[in-house]
Design an enzyme around this catalytic site. Structure first.
Site, PDB file in Angstrom:
ATOM      1  N   HIS A  37       0.857  -1.138  -0.018  1.00 31.05           N
ATOM      2  CA  HIS A  37      -0.002  -0.089  -0.028  1.00 31.05           C
ATOM      3  C   HIS A  37       0.917   1.236   0.336  1.00 31.05           C
ATOM      4  CE1 HIS A  37       1.201  -0.876   4.114  1.00 31.05           C
ATOM      5  NE2 HIS A  37       0.950   0.620   4.264  1.00 31.05           N
ATOM      6  N   HIS A 118       5.798   5.618  -1.156  1.00 26.85           N
ATOM      7  CA  HIS A 118       6.402   4.604  -1.456  1.00 26.85           C
ATOM      8  C   HIS A 118       5.488   3.295  -1.184  1.00 26.85           C
ATOM      9  CE1 HIS A 118       6.550   4.969   2.925  1.00 26.85           C
ATOM     10  NE2 HIS A 118       6.879   3.884   2.961  1.00 26.85           N
TER      11      HIS A 118
END
Length: 172
Positions: A37, A118
């Site tokens: 995620h 990220h």
């Protein structure tokens, strides 16, 4: 009133999740706790009344945000702060704006670190393991593109895993 731990994240497509998981299975002890995620808001605690209010704010943010594209070209690391290796999302104004909105006044919790979009693929390795894995991965190039069309409010279960509380579709 009891408090739970919450977070807000966007999940990439299955293709990108599969690529991330191919590394996470080996290098991330939290692999089974949450799918790959993009964290939009770090974890925070809140009671139900706060979450009810927050949900209205998140619905408004989602309606005002159109679906957007992300691009991943390489891995990077948060070393020396932590031994975390991640798929680096190229600079993205929409992600940055979402993070700012979700850390504005009225939202619970503090942002501990500067926002770096990220997808974590490795964490909690020893220094030597981190050096080896990062050394190998940083010479790899990726050409991944994806469209993000929703984000999720998540909460943490007693076993440390995360589950979706509510999904917010963008631009609707």
């Amino acid at each position: 009133m009891s408090q739970l731990t919450y977070g807000i994240a966007a999940f990439p497509s299955k293709k990108i999740q599969d690529i991330a998981n191919s590394y996470r299975m080996r290098y991330d002890p939290s692999y089974s706790k949450i799918p790959p995620h993009i964290t939009l808001k770090e974890s925070f605690t809140a009671d139900q009344q706060t979450i009810d209010r927050l949900s209205k704010d998140l619905s408004k943010i989602a309606k005002e945000t159109e679906p957007f594209d992300i691009e991943i070209k390489k891995v990077s690391s948060f070393s020396p702060i932590t031994h975390t290796i991640y798929l680096k999302i190229e600079p993205n104004d929409t992600l940055s704006k979402l993070n700012e909105q979700m850390n504005a006044e009225g939202f619970p919790g503090e942002q501990a670190f500067k926002f770096v979009p990220h997808i974590t693929i490795s964490q909690d390795l020893s220094e030597d393991e981190h050096s080896d894995v990062y050394g190998t991965l940083k010479i790899s190039s990726f050409d991944l593109k994806d469209t993000i069309d929703r984000f999720q409010l998540l909460y943490q279960l007693d076993d440390g895993s995360w589950t979706v509380y509510e999904t917010y579709k963008l631009g609707e």
